[in-house]
Design an enzyme around this catalytic site. Structure first.
Site: not given
Length: 344
Positions: A15, A174, A136, A247, A99, A13
């Protein structure tokens, strides 16, 4: 134990952003991890397999020469995602999951799912083809306290979802609470969770006591020390339901140190060392390899890596800042502080 050798770890995971940001984020990540699940919350979001493959090409253009890096792609789930897109994911070599961001939950999530019941037709296909649904896990109602949003999601969204689709493959991303850890433990093997370095190493006191520390602000937000302790217990337990997902989320210093600062911690440059620190603090460094290098690959049905990395117990100071975009800086997680492990 002063030296440890691991199978090359993966980040399930992360970004990376897009455009100029990739020049910073991709090399930082690729020097730590072999594979990475790349989040699709760009502007505009990555909503189809074709868009995901195009994004992957943009990422690969910044991979360091001689480094074996394999970005794995994810689609952004919207109210309008077509059920037919799931079969395309299943047939794709590089796209592995979809996602779901509840609309408004975090950075660039305004296009997320407004009501999960609206997308049951797509979820039915996810269950059929065993394509993982990445969640999420927070509700977004304004009246719900930010520290309670994960628990409310478990009770109000995820529990009913799994009753409706018991064979659905789910990664609760997360996780930050004892309730989430115990929820995952109670489910079948088709439900797993990722855990970040910041939620293992820090709690809300680190963010709030003695003045607000904006570079500890992330979503889901840091919780009480009791939750941190539970996350450490499950992450270091050797249970294959829990695996590494940083994350890591870059924002410029100006965007973080702001009257309305952005959520996200940038851990990519030293992530595996931060995890080593967390595992070592509870005397379980020997269990890092499963968490970092095995359990995620097994859950996604991908082969474990064969190359290795080594870590040595030797102090290193995390840089106070890093170059980011044009004339901007990014402040990495735990900037300027000394950690006790170093990748060699």
């Amino acid at each position: 134990m002063n030296t440890i050798t691991l199978l090359q770890p993966d980040d399930w995971h992360v970004h990376l952003r897009d455009g100029l940001a990739l020049k910073r984020t991709v090399p930082d990540l690729a020097r730590q991890f072999s594979r990475a699940i790349c989040m699709p919350n760009l502007v505009p979001p990555v909503k189809t397999v074709d868009e995901a493959l195009a994004y992957r090409e943009r990422i690969m253009a910044h991979a360091p020469e001689g480094v074996n890096f394999d970005p794995r792609m994810v689609l952004y789930f919207t109210d309008y995602t077509s059920p037919e897109e799931v079969k395309k994911i299943k047939d794709s070599e590089y796209v592995n999951a979809i996602k779901l961001y509840p609309a408004g939950a975090t950075t660039n999530s305004d296009n997320g799912v407004s009501d999960i019941r609206k997308v049951y037709a797509v979820i039915e296909q996810l269950e059929k083809y065993q394509v993982p649904l990445l969640l999420h896990g927070e509700v977004t109602h304004n009246h719900v306290d930010i520290f309670d949003r994960e628990k409310r999601f478990l009770d109000e969204v995820l529990s009913p979802l799994l009753k409706q689709f018991p064979a659905l493959k789910v990664v609760l991303e997360h996780i930050t609470t004892s309730e989430a850890a115990h929820f995952v433990l109670e489910q079948d093997r088709n439900v797993a969770a990722t855990i970040t370095p910041q939620h293992l190493l820090f709690n809300r006191n680190d963010m709030l006591v003695g003045g607000i520390k904006p570079h500890f602000y992330c979503l889901p937000i840091l919780k009480r020390q009791t939750h941190q302790q539970t996350l450490l217990e499950v992450a270091t337990s050797g249970n294959p339901k829990f695996f590494l997902g940083t994350d890591s989320a870059p924002h410029s210093k100006n965007a973080k140190e702001n009257a309305c600062g952005c959520a996200g911690c940038y851990s990519a440059p030293t992530a595996i060392e931060l995890y080593a620190q967390a595992f070592d603090q509870v005397g379980r460094i020997e269990r890092l390899e499963g968490f970092a290098s095995m359990f995620g690959a097994d859950f996604y049905g991908l082969p474990r890596n064969t190359q290795t990395i080594s870590l040595v117990k030797e102090p290193q100071v995390i840089p106070a800042s890093l170059e980011y975009l044009e004339n901007e800086q990014i402040i990495p997680l735990y900037a300027g502080q000394t950690i006790q492990w170093r990748k060699v």
